[in-house]
Design an enzyme around this catalytic site. Sequence first.
Site, PDB file in Angstrom:
ATOM      1  N   THR A 171     -23.047  34.159 -31.071  1.00  0.00           N
ATOM      2  CA  THR A 171     -24.125  33.301 -30.239  1.00  0.00           C
ATOM      3  C   THR A 171     -24.722  32.464 -31.350  1.00  0.00           C
ATOM      4  O   THR A 171     -24.676  32.243 -32.536  1.00  0.00           O
ATOM      5  CB  THR A 171     -25.321  34.409 -30.017  1.00  0.00           C
ATOM      6  OG1 THR A 171     -26.395  33.275 -29.728  1.00  0.00           O
ATOM      7  CG2 THR A 171     -25.810  35.294 -31.030  1.00  0.00           C
TER       8      THR A 171
ATOM      9  N   GLU B 121     -27.674  31.768 -31.665  1.00  0.00           N
ATOM     10  CA  GLU B 121     -28.917  32.232 -32.326  1.00  0.00           C
ATOM     11  C   GLU B 121     -28.812  32.461 -33.719  1.00  0.00           C
ATOM     12  O   GLU B 121     -29.722  32.496 -34.341  1.00  0.00           O
ATOM     13  CB  GLU B 121     -29.340  33.353 -31.547  1.00  0.00           C
ATOM     14  CG  GLU B 121     -29.739  33.010 -29.927  1.00  0.00           C
ATOM     15  CD  GLU B 121     -30.610  33.982 -29.406  1.00  0.00           C
ATOM     16  OE1 GLU B 121     -31.322  34.494 -29.785  1.00  0.00           O
ATOM     17  OE2 GLU B 121     -30.180  33.907 -28.035  1.00  0.00           O
TER      18      GLU B 121
ATOM     19  N   TYR C 226     -32.379  40.484 -33.229  1.00  0.00           N
ATOM     20  CA  TYR C 226     -31.280  40.545 -32.481  1.00  0.00           C
ATOM     21  C   TYR C 226     -30.242  39.687 -33.097  1.00  0.00           C
ATOM     22  O   TYR C 226     -29.049  39.729 -33.336  1.00  0.00           O
ATOM     23  CB  TYR C 226     -31.470  39.978 -31.019  1.00  0.00           C
ATOM     24  CG  TYR C 226     -30.091  39.299 -30.078  1.00  0.00           C
ATOM     25  CD1 TYR C 226     -29.125  40.199 -29.946  1.00  0.00           C
ATOM     26  CD2 TYR C 226     -30.091  37.788 -30.005  1.00  0.00           C
ATOM     27  CE1 TYR C 226     -27.922  39.346 -29.362  1.00  0.00           C
ATOM     28  CE2 TYR C 226     -28.925  37.276 -29.289  1.00  0.00           C
ATOM     29  CZ  TYR C 226     -27.978  38.086 -29.200  1.00  0.00           C
ATOM     30  OH  TYR C 226     -26.650  37.684 -28.519  1.00  0.00           O
TER      31      TYR C 226
HETATM   32  N1  LIG Z   1     -25.800  35.996 -22.466  1.00  0.00           N
HETATM   33  C1  LIG Z   1     -25.706  34.802 -23.308  1.00  0.00           C
HETATM   34  O1  LIG Z   1     -26.619  33.821 -22.940  1.00  0.00           O
HETATM   35  C2  LIG Z   1     -25.019  35.007 -24.667  1.00  0.00           C
HETATM   36  C3  LIG Z   1     -24.733  33.671 -25.313  1.00  0.00           C
HETATM   37  C4  LIG Z   1     -24.150  33.707 -26.368  1.00  0.00           C
HETATM   38  C5  LIG Z   1     -23.562  34.802 -26.804  1.00  0.00           C
HETATM   39  N2  LIG Z   1     -23.527  36.035 -26.000  1.00  0.00           N
HETATM   40  C6  LIG Z   1     -22.763  37.153 -26.564  1.00  0.00           C
HETATM   41  O2  LIG Z   1     -21.989  37.594 -25.531  1.00  0.00           O
HETATM   42  C7  LIG Z   1     -21.807  39.012 -25.413  1.00  0.00           C
HETATM   43  C8  LIG Z   1     -21.978  39.400 -24.128  1.00  0.00           C
HETATM   44  O3  LIG Z   1     -23.453  38.897 -23.744  1.00  0.00           O
HETATM   45  P1  LIG Z   1     -23.929  39.267 -22.140  1.00  0.00           P
HETATM   46  O4  LIG Z   1     -25.460  38.407 -21.787  1.00  0.00           O
HETATM   47  O5  LIG Z   1     -22.949  39.461 -21.168  1.00  0.00           O
HETATM   48  O6  LIG Z   1     -24.585  40.889 -22.608  1.00  0.00           O
HETATM   49  P2  LIG Z   1     -25.102  42.054 -21.624  1.00  0.00           P
HETATM   50  O7  LIG Z   1     -26.390  42.555 -22.262  1.00  0.00           O
HETATM   51  O8  LIG Z   1     -25.362  41.350 -20.102  1.00  0.00           O
HETATM   52  O9  LIG Z   1     -23.915  43.036 -21.564  1.00  0.00           O
HETATM   53  C9  LIG Z   1     -23.591  43.681 -22.935  1.00  0.00           C
HETATM   54  C10 LIG Z   1     -22.567  44.715 -22.298  1.00  0.00           C
HETATM   55  O10 LIG Z   1     -22.314  45.611 -23.581  1.00  0.00           O
HETATM   56  C11 LIG Z   1     -22.237  46.933 -23.137  1.00  0.00           C
HETATM   57  N3  LIG Z   1     -22.409  47.873 -24.442  1.00  0.00           N
HETATM   58  C12 LIG Z   1     -23.742  47.750 -25.078  1.00  0.00           C
HETATM   59  N4  LIG Z   1     -23.708  48.714 -25.996  1.00  0.00           N
HETATM   60  C13 LIG Z   1     -22.469  49.218 -26.146  1.00  0.00           C
HETATM   61  C14 LIG Z   1     -21.622  50.095 -27.012  1.00  0.00           C
HETATM   62  N5  LIG Z   1     -22.328  50.702 -28.268  1.00  0.00           N
HETATM   63  N6  LIG Z   1     -20.459  50.372 -26.792  1.00  0.00           N
HETATM   64  C15 LIG Z   1     -19.919  49.699 -25.762  1.00  0.00           C
HETATM   65  N7  LIG Z   1     -20.544  48.957 -24.957  1.00  0.00           N
HETATM   66  C16 LIG Z   1     -21.880  48.745 -25.092  1.00  0.00           C
HETATM   67  C17 LIG Z   1     -23.409  47.205 -22.233  1.00  0.00           C
HETATM   68  O11 LIG Z   1     -23.214  48.488 -21.389  1.00  0.00           O
HETATM   69  C18 LIG Z   1     -23.056  45.735 -21.277  1.00  0.00           C
HETATM   70  O12 LIG Z   1     -22.317  46.358 -20.173  1.00  0.00           O
HETATM   71  C19 LIG Z   1     -22.706  39.452 -26.590  1.00  0.00           C
HETATM   72  O13 LIG Z   1     -22.175  39.970 -27.627  1.00  0.00           O
HETATM   73  C20 LIG Z   1     -24.029  38.391 -26.765  1.00  0.00           C
HETATM   74  O14 LIG Z   1     -24.326  38.378 -28.083  1.00  0.00           O
HETATM   75  C21 LIG Z   1     -24.222  36.147 -25.081  1.00  0.00           C
END
Ligand SMILES: NC(=O)c1ccc[n+]([C@@H]2O[C@H](COP(=O)([O-])OP(=O)(O)OC[C@H]3O[C@@H](n4cnc5c(N)ncnc54)[C@H](O)[C@@H]3O)[C@@H](O)[C@H]2O)c1
Length: 342
Positions: free
Chosen positions: A124, A126, A149
């Site tokens: 990210t 962030e 985070y």
């Molecule tokens: N949402 C954003 O705007 C954004 C932006 C940049 C990067 N990201 C990154 O993208 C990735 C996905 O983000 P998102 O918004 O889809 O997140 P989300 O919170 O919607 O989904 C996270 C998923 O990971 C699973 N999970 C959590 N802990 C786990 C574990 N120990 N083992 C297996 N599965 C596990 C959860 O059940 C969930 O399905 C993350 O790594 C996040 O840091 C997100």
Amino acid sequence: MKLLVTGGAGFIGSNFIRYFLRAHPDAHIVNLDKLTYAGNLDNLSEIESHPNYKFVRGDVADSNLINSILSQPIDAIVHFAAETHVDRSIADAQAFVRTNVLGTYTLLDVAKRKRVGRFLHISTDEVYGSLTADESANEQSHIQPNSPYAASKAASDMFARSFWQTYQFPVVITRCSNNYGPYQFPEKLIPLMITHALHDMKLPVYGDGLNERDWLFVEDHCRAIDRVLEAGRPGEVYNIGFGRPVKNLEVVRLLLRIMGKSEDLIEFVADRPGHDRRYALDTGKIRAELGWEPAVGLEQGLAETVEWYRNHPDWVERTRNGEYLTYCEKFYRNRDATLPQL
Ligand SMILES: NC(=O)c1ccc[n+]([C@@H]2O[C@H](COP(=O)([O-])OP(=O)(O)OC[C@H]3O[C@@H](n4cnc5c(N)ncnc54)[C@H](O)[C@@H]3O)[C@@H](O)[C@H]2O)c1
């Protein structure tokens, strides 16, 4: 191409799996997800019986499980699984350390021993921390995470980097800006505002609403990941973003305009502690090297997102009342518990 996707029941992961199976009909995907509160198999109901898709419920920090999954040939891992909500990390960051740091390390360690050909670590913007008005972070910029985070994601990035530097394990890191689009859990800014506005409820905006984020439509992120998977160079970091930071208040006003609702719904609430003022990315590298460009502008993407939430009241209701958890339990109980073979 046989992929292990982690966290595929979450927002971006589920969008990515649907996108990837559409774009690459011959691809096979195993989705490993722990199904925390953020994991929702409802997001994948339209492909749950797809012949090239398999779901495994489990934890990325469980080395025995990862070992078993990787006993079958897997060409690449796309690692989304993470705890992702900043407010939750401020309240208690233990799960963030466990999943984001230990989980990523465990996955890297087993994948290296199993000689997986490619490991795409999804990170990210962030991790770069808060930037001033004339700054943007490129891939060489300092890592200065401010929330628990962001600190946990930065730590996982450093482990990913070290596996390339130390073992030449082919890791590629992507750092994307804030995503929005269908299937985003309604605790995050844009779906929260849409779902509140749909019911004429107040829209809580942190502080003065002038924090800036570089919003990217989720499908543009999925296409960028696909390009990095195909052609990104091992050991490299690629920033991904739209390239135009916008103030939160501007986003909320745009949403209200699209939905035909009054700005009187906006309610300023106490700011989040340590709230980063501005994220901005220099995305020149992925554009020049891999030819990726975002295709969906903010106004169009927000209009499509509003439409999706408007047309999926049952999905929203099930996430709000926790019923999706029952759906996930039922789904999982009805499946054979043995590991799927591709
Ligand atoms: N949402 C954003 O705007 C954004 C932006 C940049 C990067 N990201 C990154 O993208 C990735 C996905 O983000 P998102 O918004 O889809 O997140 P989300 O919170 O919607 O989904 C996270 C998923 O990971 C699973 N999970 C959590 N802990 C786990 C574990 N120990 N083992 C297996 N599965 C596990 C959860 O059940 C969930 O399905 C993350 O790594 C996040 O840091 C997100």
